[in-house]
Design an enzyme around this catalytic site. Structure first.
Site, PDB file in Angstrom:
ATOM      1  N   HIS A  71     -19.789  19.876 -34.632  1.00 31.17           N
ATOM      2  CA  HIS A  71     -18.648  19.597 -33.733  1.00 31.17           C
ATOM      3  C   HIS A  71     -18.933  18.379 -32.851  1.00 31.17           C
ATOM      4  CE1 HIS A  71     -15.797  22.819 -34.432  1.00 31.17           C
ATOM      5  NE2 HIS A  71     -16.689  23.771 -34.234  1.00 31.17           N
ATOM      6  N   GLY A  98     -19.927  30.933 -30.568  1.00 31.85           N
ATOM      7  CA  GLY A  98     -20.412  29.600 -30.225  1.00 31.85           C
ATOM      8  C   GLY A  98     -19.255  28.698 -29.848  1.00 31.85           C
ATOM      9  N   HIS A 103     -23.610  24.511 -36.931  1.00 31.11           N
ATOM     10  CA  HIS A 103     -22.139  24.430 -36.902  1.00 31.11           C
ATOM     11  C   HIS A 103     -21.675  23.722 -35.627  1.00 31.11           C
ATOM     12  CE1 HIS A 103     -18.016  26.431 -37.490  1.00 31.11           C
ATOM     13  NE2 HIS A 103     -17.961  25.983 -36.256  1.00 31.11           N
ATOM     14  N   GLU A 104     -22.256  24.111 -34.487  1.00 32.83           N
ATOM     15  CA  GLU A 104     -21.838  23.512 -33.202  1.00 32.83           C
ATOM     16  C   GLU A 104     -22.271  22.050 -33.101  1.00 32.83           C
ATOM     17  OE1 GLU A 104     -19.730  25.121 -31.832  1.00 32.83           O
ATOM     18  OE2 GLU A 104     -20.215  27.164 -32.422  1.00 32.83           O
ATOM     19  N   GLN A 127     -14.779  21.002 -28.612  1.00 32.64           N
ATOM     20  CA  GLN A 127     -13.658  21.905 -28.862  1.00 32.64           C
ATOM     21  C   GLN A 127     -12.779  22.124 -27.646  1.00 32.64           C
ATOM     22  OE1 GLN A 127     -16.526  24.853 -30.738  1.00 32.64           O
ATOM     23  NE2 GLN A 127     -14.664  25.324 -31.869  1.00 32.64           N
TER      24      GLN A 127
HETATM   25 NI    NI Z   1     -16.518  25.817 -34.723  1.00 27.13          NI
END
Ligand code: NI
Length: 180
Positions: free
Chosen positions: A137, A46, A133-134, A51
């Site tokens: 971010h 992912g 999780h993403e 990021q």
């Molecule tokens: Ni990550």
């Protein structure tokens, strides 16, 4: 297509909150393709736009063993969460660190695809964990934020030391399975 550099903890740019995507054009399509290529090359399952230093609400995921089932979520919103799942997670932005994180086991998500079409999906298993999780971010949050500050400081010092010694932590061999 082009590989994009991935920001690493404790880079403060990872703390930026992403803004919604409003234009579904060729430039967005190219960004999605570049993010997928970057995710596959890393390798990870992912990648959130945050990021790669693009602060827009966009993430890509592929949890398949064959690495040929990409999912794209634009402006994702979680409509419903159920159950609890504890998974040992890693992150392309926190290389070589794996820690258990508790998240919802199942989520219902509403998002847009690369053409801007809205869809809803029920996710479970790794796909549900990965999406959560993403989405963190995109909010400027990292999985190490769920750990104690003592542990997080230890991880930061470890990564800074490795970076000094090796130049780039990400070049070390890694377990690909849960790097999201
Ligand atoms: Ni990550």
């Amino acid at each position: 297509m082009a590989l994009m550099p991935i920001l690493e903890f404790p880079d403060s740019r990872l703390r930026t909150r992403a803004v919604p995507v409003t234009q579904f054009d060729r430039q967005l399509s190219k960004l999605i393709d570049d993010m997928l290529e970057t995710m596959y090359a890393a390798p990870g399952i992912g990648l959130a736009a945050t990021q790669v230093n693009v602060h827009r609400c966009l993430l890509v995921i592929d949890v398949s063993d064959t690495r040929d089932q990409p999912h794209v979520f634009i402006n994702p919103q979680i409509l419903q969460r159920d159950g609890v799942e504890v998974t040992e997670e890693g992150c392309l932005s926190v290389p070589q660190v794996f820690e258990e994180v508790q998240r919802a086991a199942r989520v219902r998500v509403r998002a847009q695809d690369r053409k801007g079409t809205t869809f809803e999906r029920d996710l479970d298993g790794l796909l549900a964990v990965c999406l959560q999780h993403e989405m963190d971010h995109l909010d400027g949050k990292l999985f190490v934020d769920y750990l104690s500050s003592l542990k997080r400081d230890r991880i930061r010092r470890k990564l800074e030391k490795e970076r000094r010694e090796r130049g780039n932590v990400a070049d070390a061999p890694r377990r690909a399975a849960l790097v999201i």
